[in-house]
Design a protein around this motif. Structure first.
Motif, mmCIF file in Angstrom:
data_model
loop_
_atom_site.group_PDB
_atom_site.id
_atom_site.type_symbol
_atom_site.label_atom_id
_atom_site.label_comp_id
_atom_site.label_asym_id
_atom_site.label_seq_id
_atom_site.Cartn_x
_atom_site.Cartn_y
_atom_site.Cartn_z
ATOM 1 N N ALA A 40 -4.878 -28.260 53.699
ATOM 2 C CA ALA A 40 -4.102 -29.191 54.534
ATOM 3 C C ALA A 40 -4.722 -30.585 54.513
ATOM 4 O O ALA A 40 -4.007 -31.583 54.643
ATOM 5 C CB ALA A 40 -4.012 -28.671 55.957
ATOM 6 N N LEU A 41 -6.038 -30.658 54.349
ATOM 7 C CA LEU A 41 -6.689 -31.962 54.247
ATOM 8 C C LEU A 41 -6.282 -32.662 52.955
ATOM 9 O O LEU A 41 -6.040 -33.869 52.937
ATOM 10 C CB LEU A 41 -8.207 -31.800 54.332
ATOM 11 C CG LEU A 41 -8.716 -31.215 55.649
ATOM 12 C CD1 LEU A 41 -10.178 -30.826 55.526
ATOM 13 C CD2 LEU A 41 -8.518 -32.195 56.777
ATOM 14 N N ASN A 42 -6.193 -31.893 51.857
ATOM 15 C CA ASN A 42 -5.715 -32.470 50.593
ATOM 16 C C ASN A 42 -4.246 -32.872 50.703
ATOM 17 O O ASN A 42 -3.830 -33.875 50.139
ATOM 18 C CB ASN A 42 -5.917 -31.488 49.445
ATOM 19 C CG ASN A 42 -7.366 -31.384 49.037
ATOM 20 O OD1 ASN A 42 -8.159 -32.283 49.312
ATOM 21 N ND2 ASN A 42 -7.726 -30.299 48.412
ATOM 22 N N ALA A 43 -3.462 -32.085 51.440
ATOM 23 C CA ALA A 43 -2.056 -32.431 51.643
ATOM 24 C C ALA A 43 -1.932 -33.715 52.466
ATOM 25 O O ALA A 43 -1.046 -34.539 52.219
ATOM 26 C CB ALA A 43 -1.324 -31.283 52.329
ATOM 27 N N ALA A 44 -2.840 -33.894 53.437
ATOM 28 C CA ALA A 44 -2.835 -35.132 54.219
ATOM 29 C C ALA A 44 -3.159 -36.328 53.324
ATOM 30 O O ALA A 44 -2.560 -37.403 53.469
ATOM 31 C CB ALA A 44 -3.829 -35.037 55.371
ATOM 32 N N PRO A 50 -0.503 -42.592 49.235
ATOM 33 C CA PRO A 50 0.666 -43.399 48.890
ATOM 34 C C PRO A 50 1.096 -44.336 50.024
ATOM 35 O O PRO A 50 1.508 -45.473 49.766
ATOM 36 C CB PRO A 50 1.757 -42.357 48.599
ATOM 37 C CG PRO A 50 1.019 -41.132 48.231
ATOM 38 C CD PRO A 50 -0.237 -41.167 49.038
ATOM 39 N N ALA A 51 0.971 -43.872 51.279
ATOM 40 C CA ALA A 51 1.332 -44.745 52.404
ATOM 41 C C ALA A 51 0.443 -45.980 52.426
ATOM 42 O O ALA A 51 0.920 -47.102 52.642
ATOM 43 C CB ALA A 51 1.216 -43.984 53.714
ATOM 44 N N VAL A 74 -2.248 -42.673 40.187
ATOM 45 C CA VAL A 74 -3.641 -42.507 39.754
ATOM 46 C C VAL A 74 -4.564 -42.293 40.959
ATOM 47 O O VAL A 74 -5.394 -41.371 40.969
ATOM 48 C CB VAL A 74 -4.100 -43.709 38.899
ATOM 49 C CG1 VAL A 74 -5.596 -43.695 38.682
ATOM 50 C CG2 VAL A 74 -3.370 -43.712 37.571
ATOM 51 N N CYS A 75 -4.425 -43.136 41.984
ATOM 52 C CA CYS A 75 -5.315 -43.019 43.145
ATOM 53 C C CYS A 75 -5.060 -41.730 43.926
ATOM 54 O O CYS A 75 -5.999 -41.088 44.402
ATOM 55 C CB CYS A 75 -5.153 -44.225 44.060
ATOM 56 S SG CYS A 75 -5.861 -45.725 43.364
ATOM 57 N N THR A 76 -3.805 -41.337 44.047
ATOM 58 C CA THR A 76 -3.494 -40.091 44.760
ATOM 59 C C THR A 76 -4.045 -38.899 44.003
ATOM 60 O O THR A 76 -4.668 -38.017 44.602
ATOM 61 C CB THR A 76 -1.969 -39.950 44.954
ATOM 62 O OG1 THR A 76 -1.492 -41.086 45.653
ATOM 63 C CG2 THR A 76 -1.645 -38.707 45.742
ATOM 64 N N ALA A 77 -3.842 -38.861 42.694
ATOM 65 C CA ALA A 77 -4.380 -37.756 41.895
ATOM 66 C C ALA A 77 -5.898 -37.719 41.969
ATOM 67 O O ALA A 77 -6.500 -36.644 42.098
ATOM 68 C CB ALA A 77 -3.920 -37.881 40.447
ATOM 69 N N VAL A 90 -12.763 -46.613 45.821
ATOM 70 C CA VAL A 90 -11.936 -47.192 44.762
ATOM 71 C C VAL A 90 -10.505 -47.381 45.261
ATOM 72 O O VAL A 90 -9.882 -48.426 45.030
ATOM 73 C CB VAL A 90 -11.972 -46.300 43.491
ATOM 74 C CG1 VAL A 90 -10.888 -46.685 42.501
ATOM 75 C CG2 VAL A 90 -13.343 -46.366 42.852
ATOM 76 N N THR A 91 -9.995 -46.404 45.979
ATOM 77 C CA THR A 91 -8.631 -46.498 46.501
ATOM 78 C C THR A 91 -8.506 -47.633 47.506
ATOM 79 O O THR A 91 -7.518 -48.380 47.495
ATOM 80 C CB THR A 91 -8.223 -45.161 47.146
ATOM 81 O OG1 THR A 91 -8.331 -44.135 46.151
ATOM 82 C CG2 THR A 91 -6.817 -45.209 47.675
ATOM 83 N N VAL A 92 -9.492 -47.788 48.376
ATOM 84 C CA VAL A 92 -9.455 -48.873 49.363
ATOM 85 C C VAL A 92 -9.544 -50.230 48.661
ATOM 86 O O VAL A 92 -8.863 -51.186 49.059
ATOM 87 C CB VAL A 92 -10.579 -48.688 50.412
ATOM 88 C CG1 VAL A 92 -10.719 -49.910 51.285
ATOM 89 C CG2 VAL A 92 -10.295 -47.460 51.268
#
Length: 192
Positions: A40-44, A50-51, A74-77, A90-92
């Motif tokens: 569920a943490l990965n689902a969050a 993306p948000a 790329v960042c979500t994966a 990196v995502t931030v």
């Protein structure tokens, strides 16, 4: 204390304690509260990343939708498959770069800051709880007071920065400076 092996009749006559290796173990029961599965943490993260990036891209006139889509994928994966603090950083940074393409982000920058904090916290938990594991909700909510202080201070600081931008009123500038000092104090405060 390790005692040499003594026959049972000698133990009772000498009143020696029982051999600890022959005693039965006590019964132990463990209870847990509500738990959250690790997946569920990965689902969050699958929703939060993306948000964050779409909010950061916002209404940027110079960005192609394919550029934003590639960054989101790329960042979500990266975060869902390998949740590490480095991947969250990196995502931030990518969100910050997307936000800077707006020029004057305004309130959008405040939403990006709050989402970035949530992504970082969720990534930390996803990195420490395996997908088949479970984490108790009490553990997830351990730092909730600190989180509320950090998010509230960030929101207040952002709102004051929006008010102070373009103004020369000394009171508003002083209030913004106090907000920066208060946020720094809250971030550096240690437990008693």
């Amino acid at each position: 204390m390790n005692l040499p092996r003594v026959p049972a009749w000698a133990r009772s006559w000498l009143r020696l304690p029982d051999d600890p290796t022959t005693r039965p173990l006590p019964a132990v029961t463990v209870g847990t509260g509500l738990t959250v599965p690790g997946w569920a943490l990965n689902a969050a993260l699958l929703v939060l990343v993306p948000a964050l990036l779409v909010t950061a891209a916002g209404r940027a006139p110079g960005l192609l939708p394919t550029t934003v889509a590639i960054a989101v994928i790329v960042c979500t994966a990266l975060l869902v498959l390998r949740p590490t603090p480095t991947a969250a950083g990196v995502t931030v940074v990518v969100a910050g770069v997307l936000l800077l393409t707006l020029g004057e982000p305004g309130p959008l920058g405040l939403a990006v800051a709050l989402l970035a904090y949530l992504v970082a916290r969720c990534t930390w938990w996803a990195a420490h709880v395996p997908p088949r594991g479970r984490v108790e909700t009490a553990a997830l909510l351990t730092g909730r007071r600190r989180d509320v202080v950090v998010l509230g201070a960030t929101g207040l600081l952002g709102a004051l920065a929006l008010l102070a931008s373009g103004t020369t009123l000394p009171g508003v500038v002083l209030l913004a400076a106090l907000a920066v000092a208060g946020t720094a104090f809250a971030a550096l405060a240690t437990r008693r």
